[in-house]
Each structure stands twice: as structure tokens, then as C-alpha cells.
Design an enzyme around this catalytic site. Structure first.
Site, PDB file in Angstrom:
ATOM      1  N   GLU A 274      33.120 -25.832 -32.809  1.00 65.34           N
ATOM      2  CA  GLU A 274      33.123 -24.828 -31.927  1.00 65.34           C
ATOM      3  C   GLU A 274      34.497 -24.125 -31.634  1.00 65.34           C
ATOM      4  O   GLU A 274      34.304 -22.973 -31.258  1.00 65.34           O
ATOM      5  CB  GLU A 274      32.909 -25.927 -30.661  1.00 65.34           C
ATOM      6  CG  GLU A 274      32.803 -24.908 -29.404  1.00 65.34           C
ATOM      7  CD  GLU A 274      32.298 -25.504 -28.110  1.00 65.34           C
ATOM      8  OE1 GLU A 274      31.370 -26.651 -28.287  1.00 65.34           O
ATOM      9  OE2 GLU A 274      32.740 -25.362 -27.032  1.00 65.34           O
TER      10      GLU A 274
ATOM     11  N   SER B 132      36.442 -29.609 -26.515  1.00 65.27           N
ATOM     12  CA  SER B 132      35.402 -30.273 -27.450  1.00 65.27           C
ATOM     13  C   SER B 132      35.834 -29.404 -28.848  1.00 65.27           C
ATOM     14  O   SER B 132      35.492 -28.218 -28.952  1.00 65.27           O
ATOM     15  CB  SER B 132      34.336 -30.144 -27.220  1.00 65.27           C
ATOM     16  OG  SER B 132      33.869 -31.030 -26.038  1.00 65.27           O
TER      17      SER B 132
ATOM     18  N   ARG C 218      26.679 -21.647 -26.885  1.00 68.30           N
ATOM     19  CA  ARG C 218      28.016 -20.934 -27.365  1.00 68.30           C
ATOM     20  C   ARG C 218      27.865 -19.907 -28.316  1.00 68.30           C
ATOM     21  O   ARG C 218      28.641 -19.574 -29.416  1.00 68.30           O
ATOM     22  CB  ARG C 218      28.796 -22.038 -27.921  1.00 68.30           C
ATOM     23  CG  ARG C 218      29.034 -23.633 -27.222  1.00 68.30           C
ATOM     24  CD  ARG C 218      29.897 -23.091 -25.870  1.00 68.30           C
ATOM     25  NE  ARG C 218      29.886 -24.422 -25.140  1.00 68.30           N
ATOM     26  CZ  ARG C 218      29.084 -24.587 -24.307  1.00 68.30           C
ATOM     27  NH1 ARG C 218      28.265 -23.757 -23.831  1.00 68.30           N
ATOM     28  NH2 ARG C 218      29.091 -25.674 -23.650  1.00 68.30           N
TER      29      ARG C 218
HETATM   30  C1  LIG Z   1      40.744 -29.092 -21.673  1.00 65.00           C
HETATM   31  C2  LIG Z   1      39.775 -28.247 -21.858  1.00 65.00           C
HETATM   32  C3  LIG Z   1      38.346 -28.243 -21.450  1.00 65.00           C
HETATM   33  C4  LIG Z   1      37.320 -27.303 -22.041  1.00 65.00           C
HETATM   34  N1  LIG Z   1      36.191 -27.678 -21.353  1.00 65.00           N
HETATM   35  C5  LIG Z   1      35.106 -26.572 -21.853  1.00 65.00           C
HETATM   36  C6  LIG Z   1      33.707 -26.713 -21.104  1.00 65.00           C
HETATM   37  O1  LIG Z   1      33.475 -27.594 -20.388  1.00 65.00           O
HETATM   38  N2  LIG Z   1      32.845 -25.918 -21.493  1.00 65.00           N
HETATM   39  C7  LIG Z   1      33.064 -25.012 -22.648  1.00 65.00           C
HETATM   40  O2  LIG Z   1      32.162 -23.835 -23.023  1.00 65.00           O
HETATM   41  N3  LIG Z   1      34.328 -24.826 -23.083  1.00 65.00           N
HETATM   42  C8  LIG Z   1      35.392 -25.515 -22.879  1.00 65.00           C
HETATM   43  N4  LIG Z   1      36.599 -25.492 -23.319  1.00 65.00           N
HETATM   44  C9  LIG Z   1      36.803 -24.408 -24.360  1.00 65.00           C
HETATM   45  C10 LIG Z   1      37.230 -23.315 -23.770  1.00 65.00           C
HETATM   46  O3  LIG Z   1      37.871 -23.213 -22.712  1.00 65.00           O
HETATM   47  C11 LIG Z   1      36.036 -21.945 -23.917  1.00 65.00           C
HETATM   48  O4  LIG Z   1      35.551 -21.815 -25.427  1.00 65.00           O
HETATM   49  C12 LIG Z   1      36.496 -20.725 -23.383  1.00 65.00           C
HETATM   50  O5  LIG Z   1      35.254 -20.095 -23.063  1.00 65.00           O
HETATM   51  C13 LIG Z   1      37.516 -20.082 -24.134  1.00 65.00           C
HETATM   52  O6  LIG Z   1      37.920 -18.795 -23.365  1.00 65.00           O
HETATM   53  P1  LIG Z   1      39.403 -18.330 -23.679  1.00 65.00           P
HETATM   54  O7  LIG Z   1      39.580 -17.075 -22.655  1.00 65.00           O
HETATM   55  O8  LIG Z   1      40.341 -19.203 -23.611  1.00 65.00           O
HETATM   56  O9  LIG Z   1      39.158 -17.563 -25.033  1.00 65.00           O
HETATM   57  P2  LIG Z   1      39.984 -17.672 -26.265  1.00 65.00           P
HETATM   58  O10 LIG Z   1      40.176 -19.148 -26.753  1.00 65.00           O
HETATM   59  O11 LIG Z   1      41.351 -17.095 -26.205  1.00 65.00           O
HETATM   60  O12 LIG Z   1      39.119 -16.866 -27.414  1.00 65.00           O
HETATM   61  C14 LIG Z   1      37.959 -17.551 -27.754  1.00 65.00           C
HETATM   62  C15 LIG Z   1      36.977 -16.710 -28.694  1.00 65.00           C
HETATM   63  O13 LIG Z   1      36.789 -15.688 -27.515  1.00 65.00           O
HETATM   64  C16 LIG Z   1      37.177 -14.125 -27.975  1.00 65.00           C
HETATM   65  N5  LIG Z   1      37.494 -13.458 -26.665  1.00 65.00           N
HETATM   66  C17 LIG Z   1      38.447 -13.901 -25.715  1.00 65.00           C
HETATM   67  N6  LIG Z   1      38.436 -12.897 -24.721  1.00 65.00           N
HETATM   68  C18 LIG Z   1      37.612 -11.873 -25.069  1.00 65.00           C
HETATM   69  C19 LIG Z   1      37.063 -10.616 -25.015  1.00 65.00           C
HETATM   70  N7  LIG Z   1      37.483 -10.117 -23.651  1.00 65.00           N
HETATM   71  N8  LIG Z   1      36.221  -9.774 -25.471  1.00 65.00           N
HETATM   72  C20 LIG Z   1      35.710 -10.213 -26.542  1.00 65.00           C
HETATM   73  N9  LIG Z   1      36.179 -11.526 -27.065  1.00 65.00           N
HETATM   74  C21 LIG Z   1      37.013 -12.354 -26.328  1.00 65.00           C
HETATM   75  C22 LIG Z   1      38.161 -14.611 -29.076  1.00 65.00           C
HETATM   76  O14 LIG Z   1      38.355 -13.266 -29.683  1.00 65.00           O
HETATM   77  C23 LIG Z   1      37.745 -15.790 -29.608  1.00 65.00           C
HETATM   78  O15 LIG Z   1      36.893 -15.295 -30.647  1.00 65.00           O
HETATM   79  C24 LIG Z   1      37.517 -26.307 -23.009  1.00 65.00           C
HETATM   80  C25 LIG Z   1      38.895 -26.237 -23.498  1.00 65.00           C
HETATM   81  C26 LIG Z   1      39.982 -27.060 -23.058  1.00 65.00           C
HETATM   82  C27 LIG Z   1      41.355 -27.065 -23.769  1.00 65.00           C
END
Ligand SMILES: Cc1cc2nc3c(=O)[nH]c(=O)nc-3n(C[C@H](O)[C@H](O)[C@H](O)COP(=O)(O)OP(=O)(O)OC[C@H]3O[C@@H](n4cnc5c(N)ncnc54)[C@H](O)[C@@H]3O)c2cc1C
Length: 303
Positions: free
Chosen positions: A297, A227, A177
Site C-alpha cells: 500500500e 500499514s 486505496r
Molecule cells: C501511523 C499511521 C497510521 C495510518 N493510518 C491509516 C489509516 O487508518 N488509513 C489509511 O488509509 N491510511 C493510513 N495511513 C497512511 C497514510 O496516512 C495515508 O495513505 C494518507 O492518505 C497519505 O497522505 P499524505 O498526505 O501523507 O500523502 P503522501 O504520503 O505524501 O503521498 C501519498 C501519495 O499521495 C500523493 N499525493 C499527495 N498529495 C497529493 C495531491 N495534493 N495531489 C495529488 N497527489 C497527491 C503522492 O504523490 C503519493 O503518491 C497511516 C499512516 C501512518 C504513518
């Protein structure tokens, strides 16, 4: 006072959509978060360049939003500018036999479906992670022994100084991560994935299998951010929390999921303060009872 009007004028002139006081609860899977001072939807590389340049010049904090699936946003919201990528950043294409070039606004599900369509294997683990491609590349999202770093060949990013840079191999500093973008503040604009030739039915079957496992174990019917804690070395956060008898523990509308103790769910009307108080209780109890310290996380945004 931040010079938001000046920034908004420049953003609109560059073709961006802007909204003042946009509730972040509309943009997070937790359904929690107060208003962003200025919410900007950015549709082209030129507009993004301008926004980065102007926020630097005007000293306005810029937060890059993906799908909001790993965020806990404060009840008082986010000062400055929240940017969300759209338009050109949704482009996705095949390059050669096994490479996909994918804009960061594409959903991870969209990327997985594209790979399946072209019978490319390697991304099945990501099916069900509700992320944008940019957010997944930033977080090095992973599941079921796979992570983005294993399929990403390179990442194109715009750095805070306005330069474009392509990161690959060691320079991505991928870890659990973790990515280099957490250190350098770069905006991920697109990624190049290298996959392998596969069979569509086998790919579909594996995706379905992973999704079924998710549905069985995770509270997907309730708003959450997945998580809450990182996996502590040698342990599973969910198992430790369950072992401490914390399943179902509530603070206000925030509750430790009965289905998966590693998840905090918004059981109705939860505030960020509720979730923060619950996180603190969990951390204190787990440390006291097991000696393991749990690290978040989920990214906490705003004061
Ligand atoms: C039901 C559920 C299940 C999940 N399962 C998993 C799993 O199995 N494995 C896992 O790793 N995670 C999981 N997650 C967490 C999440 O989906 C991940 O961390 C995902 O990578 C976040 O992506 P996002 O686009 O939603 O980013 P956001 O939540 O919008 O942002 C997260 C971070 O990424 C940065 N960011 C976003 N886009 C960019 C960009 N284009 N450039 C630079 N920085 C950026 C943001 O500034 C922030 O710091 C889960 C979440 C939920 C709700």
C-alpha cells in the site's frame, strides 16, 4: 543532466521557496529517504500551474508530496522536483449548511476539527490518519468502515496538460486505496466534502473512541508509514504476518512491529534498503506459508 536551474529560477520568480538536495527523511513519517534534487514549496494556484507547465516543458519529473505518511523514499533520493503545497492551499471554509471546501494542504486532522467545530458528522473515521487532505483524497484513505470517497462530493485538480478539472461521482474512480488521480497524474488542489448535521459532543466522543483504538493497536510511538500492505481479499495482512511468526523480524533498523504486524517501524537508523529487504522477506514467507500474495500500500518513490 536535468535543467534544474531553469526550473528553480521560474519557481522562485513565481514566489515559491526552493531548496536543493533536501533530505526526504525530513518529510516522511518513516524518517527515511535521501535528497530530493529540487524541493519546492508552492503557495498559490498560479505558482502550481507554472510549476506543472515548466516541469512538462523541461521534462523534469514532478512528485507531489503530501504529509509523507504513505511513502518509502529511496536512500538515493528523488531525481527531479518534489513539490509540497502550502499557503493558499491551507484555506478551509464552510459552504451552506453541511459542505466544507478544503484546500489540499490542510491536514486531515485540521479538516476533522473544522467539521467538529461546525457540528458536522461523517469524518470521524479519519481522526488519527496523519495525512494531508490532498494525500487522503488521492489515496482514498479510510478506517473503521469509512473512507474519503464516502464524504467527498467533488475534487478539484490540476492535470499534467495544465487544465483544471472538477471530478465527482463515477469520474473519481474511487475504489479500495484507489482514485482516478493515480491514472491521470492530476494534482488535487481542493476538495468539497458533504457531511451531515450532528452533535459536537457525540462527534468528539466518536473521534476519541477511534483514536483510543488506534493507540491500543498501532505502534504510534515509532516512525512508520502505517500499514505497509493492502488488505488482501478475505484476509488481514497483519494477521497473516503474525500467523507466520514474523512479529519482531528485523533487517537492519527496520522491524515488523511487535504491536501490529501490518506495520514496519523504523526502530532506529533504518534505510530504505532495510525496509525493502524486510518487505521482500514478509511477502515471500506469507506467500509460502499461506498462499496469499501481499501487495504494497506504501508508495515507493525514487530508484
Ligand atoms: C501511523 C499511521 C497510521 C495510518 N493510518 C491509516 C489509516 O487508518 N488509513 C489509511 O488509509 N491510511 C493510513 N495511513 C497512511 C497514510 O496516512 C495515508 O495513505 C494518507 O492518505 C497519505 O497522505 P499524505 O498526505 O501523507 O500523502 P503522501 O504520503 O505524501 O503521498 C501519498 C501519495 O499521495 C500523493 N499525493 C499527495 N498529495 C497529493 C495531491 N495534493 N495531489 C495529488 N497527489 C497527491 C503522492 O504523490 C503519493 O503518491 C497511516 C499512516 C501512518 C504513518
Amino acid at each position: 543532466m536535468l535543467p534544474l536551474e531553469e526550473l528553480e529560477r521560474a519557481a522562485v520568480a513565481a514566489g515559491c521557496l526552493t531548496v536543493r538536495e533536501e533530505p526526504m527523511s525530513r518529510h516522511t513519517t518513516f524518517r527515511i529517504g535521501g535528497p530530493a534534487d529540487l524541493f519546492v514549496t508552492v503557495c498559490s494556484a498560479e505558482a502550481l500551474e507554472l510549476l506543472v507547465k515548466e516541469t512538462q516543458r523541461l521534462q523534469i519529473p514532478l512528485f507531489l508530496l503530501g504529509k509523507g505518511s504513505n511513502l518509502l523514499v529511496s536512500d538515493s533520493g528523488v531525481r527531479g522536483c518534489v513539490a509540497c503545497l502550502s499557503g493558499d492551499f491551507h484555506e478551509i471554509s464552510l459552504s451552506g449548511e453541511t459542505e466544507i471546501i478544503c484546500g489540499s494542504a490542510v491536514s486531515l486532522a485540521g479538516l476533522c476539527n473544522f467539521a467538529k467545530k461546525y457540528e458536522l458528522t461523517g469524518l470521524e473515521f479519519a481522526w488519527g490518519i496523519p495525512a494531508s487532505v490532498g494525500g487522503a483524497a488521492y489515496m482514498n484513505a479510510g478506517a473503521y468502515n469509512g473512507e474519503m470517497s464516502s464524504v467527498i462530493q467533488s475534487v478539484h485538480a490540476l492535470l499534467p496538460d495544465g487544465s483544471h478539472k472538477v471530478f465527482s461521482g463515477e469520474s473519481l474512480q474511487y475504489g479500495y486505496r484507489h482514485s482516478v488521480f493515480m491514472e491521470n497524474g492530476g494534482v488535487v488542489t481542493r476538495i468539497v466534502c458533504r457531511l451531515f448535521k450532528g452533535n459536537r459532543d457525540a462527534i468528539a466522543l466518536l473521534m476519541e473512541d477511534y483514536y483510543t483504538r488506534r493507540k491500543e493497536k498501532q505502534p504510534l510511538n515509532k516512525p512508520s508509514a502505517g500499514s505497509v500492505f493492502k488488505r488482501p481479499e478475505g484476509h488481514f495482512a497483519g494477521a497473516l504476518i503474525e500467523q507466520c511468526g514474523l512479529k519482531g523480524l528485523r533487517v537492519g533498523g527496520a522491524m515488523v512491529s511487535e504491536k501490529h504486524a501490518g506495520f514496519i517501524v523504523n526502530a532506529g537508523g533504518a534505510t530504505c534498503a532495510d525496509v525493502n529487504a524486510l518487505i521482500e522477506k514478509i511477502q515471500e514467507t506469507v506467500l509460502r506459508e499461506t498462499g496469499v500474495s501481499l501487495e504494497c500500500e506504501v508508495k515507493r518513490i525514487g530508484e
